[in-house]
Design a protein around this motif. Sequence first.
Motif, mmCIF file in Angstrom:
data_model
loop_
_atom_site.group_PDB
_atom_site.id
_atom_site.type_symbol
_atom_site.label_atom_id
_atom_site.label_comp_id
_atom_site.label_asym_id
_atom_site.label_seq_id
_atom_site.Cartn_x
_atom_site.Cartn_y
_atom_site.Cartn_z
ATOM 1 N N LEU A 110 0.434 -1.563 -0.195
ATOM 2 C CA LEU A 110 0.183 0.335 -0.122
ATOM 3 C C LEU A 110 0.966 1.126 0.330
ATOM 4 C CD1 LEU A 110 -3.288 -0.778 2.398
ATOM 5 C CD2 LEU A 110 -3.285 -0.336 -0.287
ATOM 6 N N VAL A 111 2.353 1.500 0.766
ATOM 7 C CA VAL A 111 2.716 2.599 0.150
ATOM 8 C C VAL A 111 3.446 2.411 -0.657
ATOM 9 C CG1 VAL A 111 4.967 3.394 1.529
ATOM 10 C CG2 VAL A 111 2.812 2.241 3.023
ATOM 11 N N GLY A 112 3.662 1.701 -0.974
ATOM 12 C CA GLY A 112 4.576 2.017 -2.478
ATOM 13 C C GLY A 112 3.574 2.131 -3.909
ATOM 14 N N VAL A 113 2.336 1.961 -3.695
ATOM 15 C CA VAL A 113 1.515 1.670 -4.411
ATOM 16 C C VAL A 113 0.417 3.292 -4.137
ATOM 17 C CG1 VAL A 113 -1.451 1.038 -5.588
ATOM 18 C CG2 VAL A 113 0.398 -0.273 -4.822
ATOM 19 N N ALA A 114 0.518 4.145 -2.910
ATOM 20 C CA ALA A 114 0.217 5.322 -2.680
ATOM 21 C C ALA A 114 0.923 6.312 -2.934
ATOM 22 C CB ALA A 114 -0.097 5.289 -1.318
ATOM 23 N N ASP A 124 1.790 -8.958 -9.587
ATOM 24 C CA ASP A 124 2.290 -8.781 -9.380
ATOM 25 C C ASP A 124 1.616 -9.829 -8.186
ATOM 26 O OD1 ASP A 124 3.595 -8.660 -6.409
ATOM 27 O OD2 ASP A 124 1.925 -7.255 -5.363
ATOM 28 N N PRO A 125 2.922 -10.711 -8.353
ATOM 29 C CA PRO A 125 3.364 -12.006 -7.951
ATOM 30 C C PRO A 125 2.133 -12.786 -6.398
ATOM 31 C CG PRO A 125 5.676 -11.577 -9.341
ATOM 32 C CD PRO A 125 4.591 -10.217 -9.082
ATOM 33 N N GLU A 126 2.848 -11.773 -5.732
ATOM 34 C CA GLU A 126 2.250 -12.341 -4.277
ATOM 35 C C GLU A 126 1.093 -11.945 -4.402
ATOM 36 O OE1 GLU A 126 4.989 -9.790 -1.494
ATOM 37 O OE2 GLU A 126 6.475 -10.683 -1.468
ATOM 38 N N THR A 127 0.692 -10.838 -4.972
ATOM 39 C CA THR A 127 -1.536 -10.345 -5.078
ATOM 40 C C THR A 127 -1.580 -11.771 -5.727
ATOM 41 O OG1 THR A 127 -0.517 -7.943 -5.549
ATOM 42 C CG2 THR A 127 -3.078 -8.921 -5.192
ATOM 43 N N VAL A 128 -1.378 -12.297 -5.832
ATOM 44 C CA VAL A 128 -1.831 -12.877 -7.541
ATOM 45 C C VAL A 128 -1.607 -14.394 -6.498
ATOM 46 C CG1 VAL A 128 -1.333 -14.882 -9.491
ATOM 47 C CG2 VAL A 128 -1.127 -12.500 -9.885
ATOM 48 N N ARG A 146 -7.791 -8.527 -13.091
ATOM 49 C CA ARG A 146 -8.238 -7.357 -13.380
ATOM 50 C C ARG A 146 -8.138 -6.525 -12.590
ATOM 51 N NH1 ARG A 146 -13.022 -7.917 -17.969
ATOM 52 N NH2 ARG A 146 -13.571 -8.853 -16.703
ATOM 53 N N MET A 147 -8.064 -6.754 -11.398
ATOM 54 C CA MET A 147 -8.607 -5.477 -10.035
ATOM 55 C C MET A 147 -6.771 -4.700 -9.906
ATOM 56 S SD MET A 147 -11.009 -7.750 -6.917
ATOM 57 C CE MET A 147 -12.374 -8.514 -7.877
ATOM 58 N N PRO A 148 -7.364 -3.769 -8.944
ATOM 59 C CA PRO A 148 -5.707 -3.404 -8.705
ATOM 60 C C PRO A 148 -5.429 -4.094 -7.484
ATOM 61 C CG PRO A 148 -7.688 -1.487 -8.504
ATOM 62 C CD PRO A 148 -8.635 -2.671 -8.994
ATOM 63 N N ALA A 149 -3.853 -4.053 -7.385
ATOM 64 C CA ALA A 149 -3.722 -5.022 -6.089
ATOM 65 C C ALA A 149 -3.942 -4.768 -4.856
ATOM 66 C CB ALA A 149 -1.967 -4.585 -5.973
ATOM 67 N N VAL A 150 -4.953 -3.320 -4.910
ATOM 68 C CA VAL A 150 -5.111 -2.736 -3.535
ATOM 69 C C VAL A 150 -6.415 -3.247 -2.713
ATOM 70 C CG1 VAL A 150 -3.597 -0.653 -3.161
ATOM 71 C CG2 VAL A 150 -5.536 -0.412 -3.716
ATOM 72 N N VAL A 151 -7.201 -3.663 -4.105
ATOM 73 C CA VAL A 151 -9.125 -3.952 -3.343
ATOM 74 C C VAL A 151 -8.955 -5.906 -3.721
ATOM 75 C CG1 VAL A 151 -10.294 -4.361 -5.283
ATOM 76 C CG2 VAL A 151 -9.303 -2.290 -5.121
ATOM 77 N N VAL A 152 -7.188 -6.320 -4.350
ATOM 78 C CA VAL A 152 -7.244 -7.432 -4.455
ATOM 79 C C VAL A 152 -7.110 -7.858 -2.996
ATOM 80 C CG1 VAL A 152 -6.010 -9.869 -5.043
ATOM 81 C CG2 VAL A 152 -7.199 -8.466 -6.465
#
Length: 279
Positions: free
Chosen positions: A35-39, A69-73, A111-117
């Motif tokens: 979140l810090v990085g994306v923000a 993002d492999p970790e989010t996947v 297709r979602m943003p990583a933060v939403v996932v």
Amino acid sequence: MSQNHSDSPLLAPFPRANHISLLRAERSIRRKRRLVGVAAGLGIVLAGGVAVSAAVPQPARTVAVASEDPETVELAQTALADAEAALDDAHEKADTSALEKRVSHLSDYQRMPAVVVQGEAEAAEAAVEDVVAETAALEEADAEAARKAEEAARKAEEAARKAEEERKAAEALAAANSPSGAQATAEAMAAERYGWGGDQFSCLVSLWSKESGWNYQASNPSSGAYGIPQSLPGSKMATVGSDWQTNATTQIAWGLDYISRAYGTPCAAWGHSQSVNWY
């Protein structure tokens, strides 16, 4: 198929409370970092863990989707696998609507943003915990109901067995109390206990036919004598059994003992009865 990480807790085939708690703690740390990085990339300031827009306008940027993002996947795939396992093992009466909704949302995670996932994954994990807990409670209730039903069936079976035994005992008593049944009992008892054969039994038949007609309920209103041997009074037969008023076998046992002590044999008792009209 997701890749395993050496620093991740091993996943059991079905999520349990301790497993999910560990997983959520680890993912929360990862989520804050991302979140810090994306923000930062979107020009967003994190205030107390909540994303708010920066005061200074930023140029429009493209939000990174989960598939980048492999970790989010991995997070999404693991959450989906946990949710689907929970749905497969859920009790038929459990409320799985919230979990099904999360599965539906997460199925489009690429297709979602990583933060939403990450938010959806955490919501799915919470829904998994609810379904697992409700399923455990319902299964325990089912087990308790099954135990009660088994106990009720056992008691019913025991009651039926006792009722059958009582029925057979009543039938046997009725048969033994009949004149023919009483004579059969007396013949066997006379032979086994006193060694009296057919000649003595013939005298016994004559004696008790005269006294009572082999009727266990025979009563002499003038003297008070009662039963097959016409005990006087009938309560004397209580020395053999408390059921002396209703059981021919009890009366026979007392009568044979009385004949043995008073006359020695049934024929002697019959001879006395013929001469004085009583024995």
